[in-house]
Design a protein around this motif. Structure first.
Motif, PDB file in Angstrom:
ATOM      1  N   GLU A 172       0.904  -1.184  -0.043  1.00 48.46           N
ATOM      2  CA  GLU A 172      -0.092  -0.240   0.105  1.00 48.46           C
ATOM      3  C   GLU A 172       1.016   1.381  -0.052  1.00 48.46           C
ATOM      4  O   GLU A 172       1.636   1.170   0.738  1.00 48.46           O
ATOM      5  CB  GLU A 172      -0.936  -0.003   1.220  1.00 48.46           C
ATOM      6  N   THR A 173       0.649   2.205  -0.894  1.00 48.93           N
ATOM      7  CA  THR A 173       1.616   3.330  -0.961  1.00 48.93           C
ATOM      8  C   THR A 173       0.871   4.590  -0.593  1.00 48.93           C
ATOM      9  O   THR A 173       0.966   5.650  -1.219  1.00 48.93           O
ATOM     10  CB  THR A 173       1.798   3.536  -2.638  1.00 48.93           C
ATOM     11  N   LEU A 174       0.479   4.474   0.646  1.00 50.00           N
ATOM     12  CA  LEU A 174      -0.261   5.814   1.474  1.00 50.00           C
ATOM     13  C   LEU A 174       0.719   6.599   1.681  1.00 50.00           C
ATOM     14  O   LEU A 174       0.252   8.099   1.508  1.00 50.00           O
ATOM     15  CB  LEU A 174      -0.992   5.199   2.407  1.00 50.00           C
ATOM     16  N   ASN A 175       1.878   6.250   1.970  1.00 46.99           N
ATOM     17  CA  ASN A 175       2.845   7.364   2.354  1.00 46.99           C
ATOM     18  C   ASN A 175       4.272   6.897   2.227  1.00 46.99           C
ATOM     19  O   ASN A 175       4.450   5.637   2.276  1.00 46.99           O
ATOM     20  CB  ASN A 175       2.681   7.854   3.947  1.00 46.99           C
ATOM     21  N   LEU A 176       5.097   7.732   1.827  1.00 47.27           N
ATOM     22  CA  LEU A 176       6.292   7.458   1.302  1.00 47.27           C
ATOM     23  C   LEU A 176       7.359   6.644   2.367  1.00 47.27           C
ATOM     24  O   LEU A 176       7.940   5.690   1.728  1.00 47.27           O
ATOM     25  CB  LEU A 176       7.288   8.602   0.872  1.00 47.27           C
ATOM     26  N   ASP A 177       7.113   6.776   3.714  1.00 44.97           N
ATOM     27  CA  ASP A 177       8.210   6.475   4.425  1.00 44.97           C
ATOM     28  C   ASP A 177       7.812   4.667   4.574  1.00 44.97           C
ATOM     29  O   ASP A 177       8.526   3.935   4.714  1.00 44.97           O
ATOM     30  CB  ASP A 177       8.258   6.904   5.913  1.00 44.97           C
ATOM     31  N   ASP A 178       6.436   4.633   4.699  1.00 48.13           N
ATOM     32  CA  ASP A 178       5.807   3.073   4.838  1.00 48.13           C
ATOM     33  C   ASP A 178       6.405   2.285   3.706  1.00 48.13           C
ATOM     34  O   ASP A 178       6.578   1.236   3.384  1.00 48.13           O
ATOM     35  CB  ASP A 178       4.434   3.161   5.291  1.00 48.13           C
ATOM     36  N   THR A 179       6.025   2.948   2.390  1.00 48.95           N
ATOM     37  CA  THR A 179       6.272   2.345   1.225  1.00 48.95           C
ATOM     38  C   THR A 179       7.661   1.885   1.192  1.00 48.95           C
ATOM     39  O   THR A 179       7.960   0.827   0.757  1.00 48.95           O
ATOM     40  CB  THR A 179       5.918   3.179   0.186  1.00 48.95           C
ATOM     41  N   ARG A 180       8.685   3.045   1.411  1.00 49.81           N
ATOM     42  CA  ARG A 180      10.057   2.860   1.237  1.00 49.81           C
ATOM     43  C   ARG A 180      10.386   1.453   2.063  1.00 49.81           C
ATOM     44  O   ARG A 180      11.217   0.787   1.717  1.00 49.81           O
ATOM     45  CB  ARG A 180      10.889   4.052   1.662  1.00 49.81           C
ATOM     46  N   ALA A 181      10.079   1.340   3.562  1.00 46.02           N
ATOM     47  CA  ALA A 181       9.992   0.513   4.511  1.00 46.02           C
ATOM     48  C   ALA A 181       9.693  -0.957   3.600  1.00 46.02           C
ATOM     49  O   ALA A 181      10.447  -1.869   3.829  1.00 46.02           O
ATOM     50  CB  ALA A 181       9.521   0.589   5.597  1.00 46.02           C
ATOM     51  N   ALA A 182       8.448  -0.953   3.396  1.00 45.33           N
ATOM     52  CA  ALA A 182       7.821  -2.238   2.676  1.00 45.33           C
ATOM     53  C   ALA A 182       8.766  -2.602   1.455  1.00 45.33           C
ATOM     54  O   ALA A 182       9.228  -3.871   1.198  1.00 45.33           O
ATOM     55  CB  ALA A 182       6.714  -2.012   2.263  1.00 45.33           C
ATOM     56  N   VAL A 183       9.291  -1.658   0.784  1.00 44.29           N
ATOM     57  CA  VAL A 183      10.150  -1.966  -0.477  1.00 44.29           C
ATOM     58  C   VAL A 183      11.637  -2.649   0.167  1.00 44.29           C
ATOM     59  O   VAL A 183      12.130  -3.675  -0.421  1.00 44.29           O
ATOM     60  CB  VAL A 183      10.394  -0.859  -1.464  1.00 44.29           C
ATOM     61  N   ARG A 184      12.079  -1.982   1.127  1.00 43.38           N
ATOM     62  CA  ARG A 184      13.403  -2.578   1.711  1.00 43.38           C
ATOM     63  C   ARG A 184      13.355  -4.149   2.027  1.00 43.38           C
ATOM     64  O   ARG A 184      13.785  -4.876   2.016  1.00 43.38           O
ATOM     65  CB  ARG A 184      13.754  -1.569   2.778  1.00 43.38           C
ATOM     66  N   ASP A 185      12.001  -4.234   2.987  1.00 42.14           N
ATOM     67  CA  ASP A 185      11.675  -5.429   3.338  1.00 42.14           C
ATOM     68  C   ASP A 185      11.675  -6.636   2.383  1.00 42.14           C
ATOM     69  O   ASP A 185      12.098  -7.676   2.335  1.00 42.14           O
ATOM     70  CB  ASP A 185      10.399  -5.309   4.268  1.00 42.14           C
ATOM     71  N   LEU A 186      11.078  -6.282   1.192  1.00 40.22           N
ATOM     72  CA  LEU A 186      10.810  -7.144   0.046  1.00 40.22           C
ATOM     73  C   LEU A 186      12.096  -7.531  -0.574  1.00 40.22           C
ATOM     74  O   LEU A 186      12.306  -8.610  -0.889  1.00 40.22           O
ATOM     75  CB  LEU A 186       9.778  -6.261  -0.929  1.00 40.22           C
ATOM     76  N   ILE A 187      12.916  -6.311  -0.825  1.00 41.41           N
ATOM     77  CA  ILE A 187      14.272  -6.644  -1.499  1.00 41.41           C
ATOM     78  C   ILE A 187      15.005  -7.757  -0.614  1.00 41.41           C
ATOM     79  O   ILE A 187      15.674  -8.588  -1.292  1.00 41.41           O
ATOM     80  CB  ILE A 187      15.114  -5.450  -1.590  1.00 41.41           C
ATOM     81  N   ILE A 188      15.048  -7.349   0.647  1.00 41.16           N
ATOM     82  CA  ILE A 188      15.759  -8.312   1.635  1.00 41.16           C
ATOM     83  C   ILE A 188      15.171  -9.872   1.488  1.00 41.16           C
ATOM     84  O   ILE A 188      15.879 -10.849   1.389  1.00 41.16           O
ATOM     85  CB  ILE A 188      15.642  -7.922   3.193  1.00 41.16           C
ATOM     86  N   THR A 189      13.934  -9.858   1.559  1.00 47.86           N
ATOM     87  CA  THR A 189      13.134 -11.306   1.379  1.00 47.86           C
ATOM     88  C   THR A 189      13.599 -11.823  -0.007  1.00 47.86           C
ATOM     89  O   THR A 189      14.058 -13.012   0.031  1.00 47.86           O
ATOM     90  CB  THR A 189      11.938 -11.059   1.559  1.00 47.86           C
ATOM     91  N   LEU A 190      13.337 -11.143  -0.928  1.00 44.06           N
ATOM     92  CA  LEU A 190      13.527 -11.643  -2.307  1.00 44.06           C
ATOM     93  C   LEU A 190      15.003 -11.921  -2.678  1.00 44.06           C
ATOM     94  O   LEU A 190      15.373 -12.846  -3.517  1.00 44.06           O
ATOM     95  CB  LEU A 190      12.698 -10.961  -3.345  1.00 44.06           C
ATOM     96  N   SER A 191      15.882 -10.994  -2.373  1.00 43.89           N
ATOM     97  CA  SER A 191      17.329 -11.346  -2.418  1.00 43.89           C
ATOM     98  C   SER A 191      17.866 -12.569  -2.005  1.00 43.89           C
ATOM     99  O   SER A 191      18.722 -12.947  -2.384  1.00 43.89           O
ATOM    100  CB  SER A 191      18.247  -9.996  -2.060  1.00 43.89           C
ATOM    101  N   GLY A 192      17.214 -12.833  -0.777  1.00 44.74           N
ATOM    102  CA  GLY A 192      17.581 -14.157   0.006  1.00 44.74           C
ATOM    103  C   GLY A 192      17.122 -15.250  -1.021  1.00 44.74           C
ATOM    104  O   GLY A 192      17.410 -16.480  -0.568  1.00 44.74           O
ATOM    105  N   LEU A 193      16.058 -15.173  -1.764  1.00 41.89           N
ATOM    106  CA  LEU A 193      15.624 -16.392  -2.465  1.00 41.89           C
ATOM    107  C   LEU A 193      16.369 -16.671  -3.634  1.00 41.89           C
ATOM    108  O   LEU A 193      16.165 -16.441  -4.666  1.00 41.89           O
ATOM    109  CB  LEU A 193      14.059 -16.090  -2.988  1.00 41.89           C
ATOM    110  N   LYS A 194      17.578 -17.367  -3.377  1.00 44.63           N
ATOM    111  CA  LYS A 194      18.744 -17.526  -4.357  1.00 44.63           C
ATOM    112  C   LYS A 194      18.042 -18.533  -5.193  1.00 44.63           C
ATOM    113  O   LYS A 194      18.463 -18.604  -6.523  1.00 44.63           O
ATOM    114  CB  LYS A 194      19.983 -18.131  -3.691  1.00 44.63           C
ATOM    115  N   ASP A 195      17.250 -19.418  -4.901  1.00 45.17           N
ATOM    116  CA  ASP A 195      16.670 -20.379  -5.844  1.00 45.17           C
ATOM    117  C   ASP A 195      15.371 -20.146  -6.370  1.00 45.17           C
ATOM    118  O   ASP A 195      14.698 -20.976  -6.918  1.00 45.17           O
ATOM    119  CB  ASP A 195      16.553 -21.934  -5.089  1.00 45.17           C
TER     120      ASP A 195
END
Length: 196
Positions: A172-195
């Motif tokens: 949900e992109t209601l505000n920039l800070d929460d969106t940026r935090a969600a993007v950062r979390d997703l990057i960490i999660t998906l970058s760890g999915l090496k397979d």
């Protein structure tokens, strides 16, 4: 193995802003609209084949999107013929992007992702979303946008509710800070999915 993340969302949902956040955090982003702009620009790969099919659509060596819209409005077969030329060129541009970036995560910013079945070759899909009243307020705040234009655009896009049900990830992109935090979390999660 590189995780291929599709990024999509209806008009006014914050897709471009979210794509920029991925880039700012070091994730390469391929932008479908930017690819078409490159293909239509002077010397672009679509100029010659489109000029052979629709000579009136070329102005000063550049494909005129306005002229293409006029052609599509009067010729029912034109869109199919344009897509037959442009879609393979977009696919080549996308393939070159994949080869050029050795990264655990790549983002593909595709406005009509589900409508063009791009979800079939992606590892997962992120849909950005806001409530309808926020979306309308954002889009109607753009210069020159009218209720009628917005309704026409929304009629051509898959409804947000359907995109959300088909998504692997939703931000949900209601505000920039929460969106940026969600993007950062997703990057960490998906970058760890090496397979993935």
């Amino acid at each position: 193995m590189t995780h291929l993340l599709g990024l999509t969302g209806s008009i006014g949902m914050g897709k471009s802003t979210t794509a920029t956040m991925f880039q700012d955090l070091g994730v390469p982003v391929w932008d479908a609209d930017a690819a078409v702009h490159r293909l239509y620009a002077k010397g672009g790969a679509a100029v010659q084949p489109l000029s052979a099919e629709f000579p009136v659509a070329i102005e000063d060596g550049v494909v005129s999107r306005q002229k293409l819209k006029q052609i599509i409005a009067t010729d029912p077969d034109a869109l199919t013929r344009i897509e037959k030329i442009v879609h393979p060129l977009v696919a080549q541009d996308r393939a070159a992007f994949k080869v050029a970036h050795n990264n655990p995560l790549l983002v593909f910013d595709i406005p009509l992702l589900f409508e063009t079945n791009a979800d079939t070759w992606l590892s997962s899909v992120l849909v950005v979303s806001v409530p309808p009243e926020v979306q309308r307020a954002r889009v109607l705040g753009r210069p020159g946008m009218t209720e009628q234009q917005l309704d026409a655009i929304l009629a051509r896009q898959m409804p947000d509710a359907e995109k959300r049900t088909r998504a692997d990830h939703i931000i949900e992109t209601l505000n920039l800070d929460d969106t940026r935090a969600a993007v950062r979390d997703l990057i960490i999660t998906l970058s760890g999915l090496k397979d993935a």
